[in-house]
Design a protein around this motif. Sequence first.
Motif, short mmCIF file in Angstrom:
data_model
loop_
_atom_site.label_atom_id
_atom_site.label_comp_id
_atom_site.label_asym_id
_atom_site.label_seq_id
_atom_site.Cartn_x
_atom_site.Cartn_y
_atom_site.Cartn_z
N GLU A 1 0.83 -1.20 0.00
CA GLU A 1 0.00 0.00 0.00
C GLU A 1 0.87 1.26 0.00
O GLU A 1 2.08 1.20 0.17
CB GLU A 1 -0.93 -0.01 1.22
CG GLU A 1 -1.73 -1.29 1.37
CD GLU A 1 -2.71 -1.52 0.24
OE1 GLU A 1 -3.17 -0.52 -0.37
OE2 GLU A 1 -3.02 -2.70 -0.06
N TRP A 2 0.20 2.38 -0.20
CA TRP A 2 0.84 3.70 -0.10
C TRP A 2 1.93 3.90 -1.15
O TRP A 2 3.02 4.38 -0.86
CB TRP A 2 1.40 3.95 1.29
CG TRP A 2 0.37 4.04 2.37
CD1 TRP A 2 -0.96 3.77 2.28
CD2 TRP A 2 0.59 4.44 3.73
NE1 TRP A 2 -1.58 3.95 3.49
CE2 TRP A 2 -0.66 4.37 4.40
CE3 TRP A 2 1.72 4.83 4.45
CZ2 TRP A 2 -0.81 4.68 5.74
CZ3 TRP A 2 1.57 5.13 5.79
CH2 TRP A 2 0.32 5.06 6.42
N GLU A 3 1.64 3.52 -2.38
CA GLU A 3 2.60 3.70 -3.46
C GLU A 3 3.01 5.17 -3.58
O GLU A 3 2.18 6.06 -3.51
CB GLU A 3 1.99 3.23 -4.79
CG GLU A 3 2.94 3.34 -5.97
CD GLU A 3 2.34 2.80 -7.26
OE1 GLU A 3 3.02 2.88 -8.29
OE2 GLU A 3 1.19 2.30 -7.21
N GLY A 4 4.29 5.41 -3.76
CA GLY A 4 4.80 6.76 -3.96
C GLY A 4 5.14 7.52 -2.70
O GLY A 4 5.66 8.64 -2.77
N THR A 5 4.87 6.94 -1.52
CA THR A 5 5.18 7.65 -0.28
C THR A 5 6.68 7.57 0.01
O THR A 5 7.41 6.73 -0.52
CB THR A 5 4.39 7.06 0.90
OG1 THR A 5 4.56 5.64 0.93
CG2 THR A 5 2.91 7.39 0.75
N LEU A 6 7.14 8.46 0.88
CA LEU A 6 8.57 8.64 1.09
C LEU A 6 9.26 7.36 1.55
O LEU A 6 10.31 6.98 1.02
CB LEU A 6 8.79 9.77 2.09
CG LEU A 6 10.25 10.22 2.31
CD1 LEU A 6 10.30 11.73 2.54
CD2 LEU A 6 10.89 9.50 3.48
N ALA A 7 8.68 6.68 2.54
CA ALA A 7 9.33 5.47 3.05
C ALA A 7 9.34 4.36 2.02
O ALA A 7 10.33 3.63 1.88
CB ALA A 7 8.64 5.01 4.33
N ARG A 8 8.24 4.21 1.28
CA ARG A 8 8.23 3.18 0.24
C ARG A 8 9.27 3.52 -0.83
O ARG A 8 9.97 2.63 -1.32
CB ARG A 8 6.84 3.06 -0.37
CG ARG A 8 6.80 2.05 -1.51
CD ARG A 8 5.41 1.63 -1.88
NE ARG A 8 5.38 1.02 -3.20
CZ ARG A 8 4.31 0.41 -3.72
NH1 ARG A 8 3.19 0.32 -3.02
NH2 ARG A 8 4.36 -0.11 -4.93
N ARG A 9 9.37 4.78 -1.19
CA ARG A 9 10.38 5.17 -2.17
C ARG A 9 11.79 4.91 -1.65
O ARG A 9 12.70 4.60 -2.43
CB ARG A 9 10.22 6.65 -2.54
CG ARG A 9 8.96 6.94 -3.34
CD ARG A 9 8.98 8.32 -3.98
NE ARG A 9 8.91 9.41 -3.03
CZ ARG A 9 9.81 10.38 -2.95
NH1 ARG A 9 10.86 10.40 -3.76
NH2 ARG A 9 9.67 11.35 -2.06
N GLY A 10 11.98 5.01 -0.32
CA GLY A 10 13.27 4.69 0.25
C GLY A 10 13.64 3.24 0.06
O GLY A 10 14.77 2.91 -0.30
N GLY A 11 12.67 2.35 0.29
CA GLY A 11 12.92 0.92 0.07
C GLY A 11 13.21 0.63 -1.39
O GLY A 11 14.10 -0.19 -1.71
N GLU A 12 12.48 1.27 -2.28
CA GLU A 12 12.71 1.06 -3.71
C GLU A 12 14.07 1.61 -4.14
O GLU A 12 14.77 0.98 -4.95
CB GLU A 12 11.58 1.73 -4.50
CG GLU A 12 10.23 1.06 -4.31
CD GLU A 12 9.05 1.88 -4.81
OE1 GLU A 12 7.96 1.32 -4.97
OE2 GLU A 12 9.22 3.10 -5.05
N ALA A 13 14.45 2.76 -3.60
CA ALA A 13 15.75 3.35 -3.95
C ALA A 13 16.90 2.48 -3.46
O ALA A 13 17.91 2.30 -4.16
CB ALA A 13 15.86 4.76 -3.38
N LEU A 14 16.76 1.92 -2.25
CA LEU A 14 17.80 1.03 -1.74
C LEU A 14 17.93 -0.19 -2.63
O LEU A 14 19.05 -0.61 -2.96
CB LEU A 14 17.47 0.61 -0.30
CG LEU A 14 18.44 -0.38 0.33
CD1 LEU A 14 19.84 0.20 0.43
CD2 LEU A 14 17.94 -0.83 1.71
N ALA A 15 16.81 -0.75 -3.05
CA ALA A 15 16.85 -1.92 -3.94
C ALA A 15 17.57 -1.58 -5.24
O ALA A 15 18.40 -2.36 -5.74
CB ALA A 15 15.44 -2.41 -4.20
N THR A 16 17.26 -0.41 -5.79
CA THR A 16 17.91 0.02 -7.03
C THR A 16 19.41 0.14 -6.84
O THR A 16 20.21 -0.31 -7.68
CB THR A 16 17.32 1.35 -7.51
OG1 THR A 16 15.94 1.18 -7.81
CG2 THR A 16 18.04 1.86 -8.75
#
Length: 288
Positions: free
Chosen positions: A232-247
């Motif tokens: 849930e909460w696509e595009g939120t700061l914490a979710r983007r943090g997890g995605e950025a770390l994965a990248t």
Amino acid sequence: MTKVTTSTVEAPGAVLTYDVHEPETSSEHRPLFVFGSPMAASGFEQLISHFTDRTVITYDPRGAERSTLTPDGTVTGELHGEDMHRVVEASGLGPVDAFGSSGGAAFALHWIVGHPGDVHTLVAHEPPLSTILEDREMALRVSDDIVATYQREGYGPAMAKFIQLVMHTGPLPDDYLDRPAPDPAAFGLPTEDDGSRDDALLSRNLAMPPFEPDLAALRASSVRIVPATGAEWEGTLARRGGEALATELGVEPEVFPGDHGGFAMSPMSPDNDPAAFAAKLREILDDA
């Protein structure tokens, strides 16, 4: 029946309280260390109730709930990371598997760089890593504004701004700070200032220097690092943090059911399913 033993360990500027949850029968699973920041051990009770087949460690970060700061004690991301090492070392249970939520997931990245022998697998769930996001500068300015609001106006106005920040979707626009301040009452928050300035989030975690993960060291680490997000909460700061770390690590993030706190059902998140969240975590840990 699980046996819970509570202990303390001294750290520079703090005394840390941690719990060891031992299963009724011996287990072949590695111990599991579950933590957040500033969320304390009490926030993970629903999650760890699904891991009665292994030893589980939880703790309260410095300055939160049962863990105290000395009068001259300070809080930084690096100190939080070193505290995680101190807890595992004091418990005598390493190496462990680890699940870190939010700030805990971010600061654990310092821990595993400095003490890789402590950890086999780290699941880093939605770390709010503003320093590696495309809108880094604005995110840091907004954080500074929240801290300044707390010192000037108190808990309600500052927490309303924090909630507005974590609910915002997409990169923060350049005019974000020009927008009207949110009404604390709209979030059920107090509008009067009670004079306190000791909130673990607003006076400590947000006020400390920005945490900069050592990405090169993380890429070379012997620790299995699993960046994770909520569904849930696509595009939120914490979710983007997890995605950025994965990248940055060249992997795909694991997606857990629920929102940022998907491991706990609450009045604000009644659709979260701690059992499903635990099943996903178990699947990742058992896949090692």
